[in-house]
Design a protein around this motif. Structure first.
Motif, mmCIF file in Angstrom:
data_model
loop_
_atom_site.group_PDB
_atom_site.id
_atom_site.type_symbol
_atom_site.label_atom_id
_atom_site.label_comp_id
_atom_site.label_asym_id
_atom_site.label_seq_id
_atom_site.Cartn_x
_atom_site.Cartn_y
_atom_site.Cartn_z
ATOM 1 N N ASP A 194 0.798 -1.224 0.000
ATOM 2 C CA ASP A 194 0.000 0.000 0.000
ATOM 3 C C ASP A 194 0.833 1.278 0.000
ATOM 4 O OD1 ASP A 194 -2.158 -1.671 0.059
ATOM 5 O OD2 ASP A 194 -2.632 -1.357 2.184
ATOM 6 N N ALA A 195 2.138 1.158 0.052
ATOM 7 C CA ALA A 195 3.007 2.348 0.095
ATOM 8 C C ALA A 195 3.129 3.039 -1.250
ATOM 9 C CB ALA A 195 4.390 1.968 0.618
ATOM 10 N N VAL A 196 2.732 2.353 -2.325
ATOM 11 C CA VAL A 196 2.799 2.953 -3.661
ATOM 12 C C VAL A 196 1.433 2.818 -4.327
ATOM 13 C CG1 VAL A 196 5.262 2.494 -3.969
ATOM 14 C CG2 VAL A 196 3.598 0.790 -4.717
ATOM 15 N N ALA A 197 1.220 3.630 -5.353
ATOM 16 C CA ALA A 197 -0.023 3.567 -6.116
ATOM 17 C C ALA A 197 -0.010 2.355 -7.040
ATOM 18 C CB ALA A 197 -0.195 4.847 -6.924
ATOM 19 N N GLY A 198 -1.181 2.001 -7.550
ATOM 20 C CA GLY A 198 -1.303 0.823 -8.391
ATOM 21 C C GLY A 198 -0.537 0.898 -9.694
ATOM 22 N N ASP A 199 -0.230 2.117 -10.154
ATOM 23 C CA ASP A 199 0.500 2.264 -11.414
ATOM 24 C C ASP A 199 1.998 2.441 -11.214
ATOM 25 O OD1 ASP A 199 0.418 4.782 -10.297
ATOM 26 O OD2 ASP A 199 -0.208 5.816 -12.132
ATOM 27 N N TYR A 200 2.491 2.107 -10.009
ATOM 28 C CA TYR A 200 3.918 2.285 -9.728
ATOM 29 C C TYR A 200 4.796 1.564 -10.753
ATOM 30 C CZ TYR A 200 8.493 1.625 -7.572
ATOM 31 O OH TYR A 200 9.846 1.575 -7.355
ATOM 32 N N GLY A 201 4.492 0.300 -11.048
ATOM 33 C CA GLY A 201 5.314 -0.472 -11.975
ATOM 34 C C GLY A 201 5.363 0.158 -13.352
ATOM 35 N N GLY A 213 19.693 4.537 -21.173
ATOM 36 C CA GLY A 213 20.968 3.865 -20.978
ATOM 37 C C GLY A 213 20.928 2.407 -21.391
ATOM 38 N N ALA A 214 21.903 1.661 -20.891
ATOM 39 C CA ALA A 214 22.025 0.251 -21.265
ATOM 40 C C ALA A 214 20.804 -0.552 -20.829
ATOM 41 C CB ALA A 214 23.299 -0.336 -20.648
ATOM 42 N N LEU A 215 20.263 -0.265 -19.651
ATOM 43 C CA LEU A 215 19.102 -1.007 -19.176
ATOM 44 C C LEU A 215 17.899 -0.766 -20.069
ATOM 45 C CD1 LEU A 215 18.173 -2.869 -16.827
ATOM 46 C CD2 LEU A 215 17.325 -0.808 -15.694
ATOM 47 N N SER A 216 17.690 0.473 -20.478
ATOM 48 C CA SER A 216 16.528 0.775 -21.315
ATOM 49 C C SER A 216 16.611 0.067 -22.654
ATOM 50 C CB SER A 216 16.381 2.288 -21.511
ATOM 51 O OG SER A 216 17.415 2.795 -22.327
ATOM 52 N N ARG A 217 17.825 -0.142 -23.144
ATOM 53 C CA ARG A 217 17.973 -0.810 -24.446
ATOM 54 C C ARG A 217 17.662 -2.297 -24.370
ATOM 55 N NH1 ARG A 217 22.286 2.928 -24.588
ATOM 56 N NH2 ARG A 217 23.849 1.394 -23.945
ATOM 57 N N LEU A 218 17.615 -2.848 -23.152
ATOM 58 C CA LEU A 218 17.262 -4.259 -22.973
ATOM 59 C C LEU A 218 15.770 -4.469 -22.742
ATOM 60 C CD1 LEU A 218 20.165 -5.358 -20.588
ATOM 61 C CD2 LEU A 218 19.937 -5.911 -23.025
ATOM 62 N N MET A 219 15.023 -3.388 -22.617
ATOM 63 C CA MET A 219 13.608 -3.516 -22.299
ATOM 64 C C MET A 219 12.845 -4.144 -23.453
ATOM 65 S SD MET A 219 12.958 0.083 -20.240
ATOM 66 C CE MET A 219 11.257 -0.308 -19.786
ATOM 67 N N SER A 220 11.912 -5.026 -23.113
ATOM 68 C CA SER A 220 11.125 -5.721 -24.119
ATOM 69 C C SER A 220 10.112 -4.784 -24.760
ATOM 70 C CB SER A 220 10.386 -6.897 -23.471
ATOM 71 O OG SER A 220 9.390 -6.403 -22.578
ATOM 72 N N PRO A 221 9.598 -5.142 -25.945
ATOM 73 C CA PRO A 221 8.532 -4.333 -26.553
ATOM 74 C C PRO A 221 7.322 -4.172 -25.632
ATOM 75 C CG PRO A 221 9.430 -5.870 -28.157
ATOM 76 C CD PRO A 221 10.045 -6.225 -26.834
ATOM 77 N N GLU A 222 7.044 -5.217 -24.836
ATOM 78 C CA GLU A 222 5.900 -5.140 -23.922
ATOM 79 C C GLU A 222 6.121 -4.068 -22.860
ATOM 80 O OE1 GLU A 222 5.977 -8.948 -25.975
ATOM 81 O OE2 GLU A 222 7.487 -7.954 -24.722
ATOM 82 N N LEU A 223 7.326 -4.031 -22.287
ATOM 83 C CA LEU A 223 7.616 -3.010 -21.287
ATOM 84 C C LEU A 223 7.680 -1.624 -21.912
ATOM 85 C CD1 LEU A 223 10.241 -4.454 -18.775
ATOM 86 C CD2 LEU A 223 7.915 -3.676 -18.310
ATOM 87 N N ILE A 224 8.173 -1.534 -23.142
ATOM 88 C CA ILE A 224 8.205 -0.241 -23.820
ATOM 89 C C ILE A 224 6.792 0.243 -24.075
ATOM 90 C CG2 ILE A 224 8.846 0.918 -25.969
ATOM 91 C CD1 ILE A 224 11.359 -0.863 -26.001
ATOM 92 N N ALA A 225 5.893 -0.692 -24.420
ATOM 93 C CA ALA A 225 4.492 -0.324 -24.618
ATOM 94 C C ALA A 225 3.895 0.195 -23.321
ATOM 95 C CB ALA A 225 3.697 -1.511 -25.138
ATOM 96 N N VAL A 226 4.267 -0.447 -22.200
ATOM 97 C CA VAL A 226 3.825 0.034 -20.896
ATOM 98 C C VAL A 226 4.348 1.436 -20.678
ATOM 99 C CG1 VAL A 226 4.215 -0.243 -18.411
ATOM 100 C CG2 VAL A 226 3.497 -2.191 -19.788
ATOM 101 N N ARG A 227 5.603 1.648 -21.044
ATOM 102 C CA ARG A 227 6.213 2.973 -20.881
ATOM 103 C C ARG A 227 5.420 4.023 -21.624
ATOM 104 N NH1 ARG A 227 8.357 6.932 -24.676
ATOM 105 N NH2 ARG A 227 9.179 8.483 -23.265
ATOM 106 N N ARG A 228 5.034 3.717 -22.876
ATOM 107 C CA ARG A 228 4.303 4.701 -23.679
ATOM 108 C C ARG A 228 2.942 5.011 -23.072
ATOM 109 N NH1 ARG A 228 6.263 1.681 -29.150
ATOM 110 N NH2 ARG A 228 8.208 2.857 -29.463
#
Length: 231
Positions: A194-201, A213-228
């Protein structure tokens, strides 16, 4: 110092999460206001001399710096999260400081510009948590059966890895059975959830992708879609 308590927060700030967990564990009725640190409102800058979260408003007063806020809550609110023994309490405070060092390493990890640095930072985090492995007993919490401020501090640290683990297995918890069990117990704790909101992830994934950076370049299309969708 008395008055209505308001936690001024940022959606992703791990130091805010420490305070939120403590307030929930103590059963303190409070309000919560979230600010955008990229566009800080004037009223927030008037409250926070360093321009960062968390800030705890208590009546007309404003407290800043998470360690000071946690100590204030211990001094004034019910259900203490510090142990009573002075020696053990001092030891816990030292590990709280160590938790802040772990957060610095996490920032270095997600900010790494290249893959070599990224994996070096992951190895440094594994070394950090290997130290914690040697400090843990039977659990489920840092000090055994009693949830403490050390737990409140490490819960937001481990929460980052809910997203990191969806990007790649960096081996940060390899061979660390006690730390892994502690992480799992913390993730299931009501105050931690409960310390964070439901959209924290989603917000964290968006933040990581924007780092570029390097981590962002490893992100999957699914996570990038979440990002957008979260941007």
């Amino acid at each position: 110092m008395t008055g209505r308590i308001t936690l001024v927060s940022h959606a992703l700030c791990p130091y805010v999460q420490r305070i939120a967990i403590a307030l929930i564990e103590k059963g303190v009725d409070h309000d919560r206001v979230t600010v955008d640190l990229a566009d800080k409102p004037g009223w927030f800058l008037a409250l926070s001399p360093l321009g960062r979260t968390p800030v705890l408003k208590v009546g007309n007063a404003a407290l800043f710096e998470s360690a000071a806020i946690l100590e204030y809550l211990e001094d004034t609110q019910p259900n203490p999260l510090h142990v009573a023994d002075p020696v053990e309490r001092a030891r816990h405070r030292a590990w709280i400081g160590y938790g802040s060092e772990c957060l610095n390493d996490i920032a270095g990890f997600y900010s790494a510009a290249d893959t070599r640095t990224l994996h070096a930072k992951a190895a440094a985090l594994h070394a950090r948590f290997r130290v914690m492995e040697g400090q843990l007993g039977a659990g489920p919490w840092f000090g055994g059966e009693r949830f403490s401020l050390v737990d409140a501090v490490f819960a937001p640290i481990f929460r980052y890895f809910d997203i990191f683990d969806r990007i790649e297995d960096f081996g940060v918890f390899d061979g660390l059975a006690k730390v892994t069990a502690w992480r799992q117990a913390l993730a299931a704790r009501h105050s931690v959830r409960d310390a964070v909101a439901g959209d924290y992830g989603d917000l964290l994934a968006a933040f990581l992708h924007r780092r570029g950076g390097a981590l962002s370049r490893l992100m999957s299309p699914e996570l990038i879609a979440v990002r957008r969708s979260a941007s």
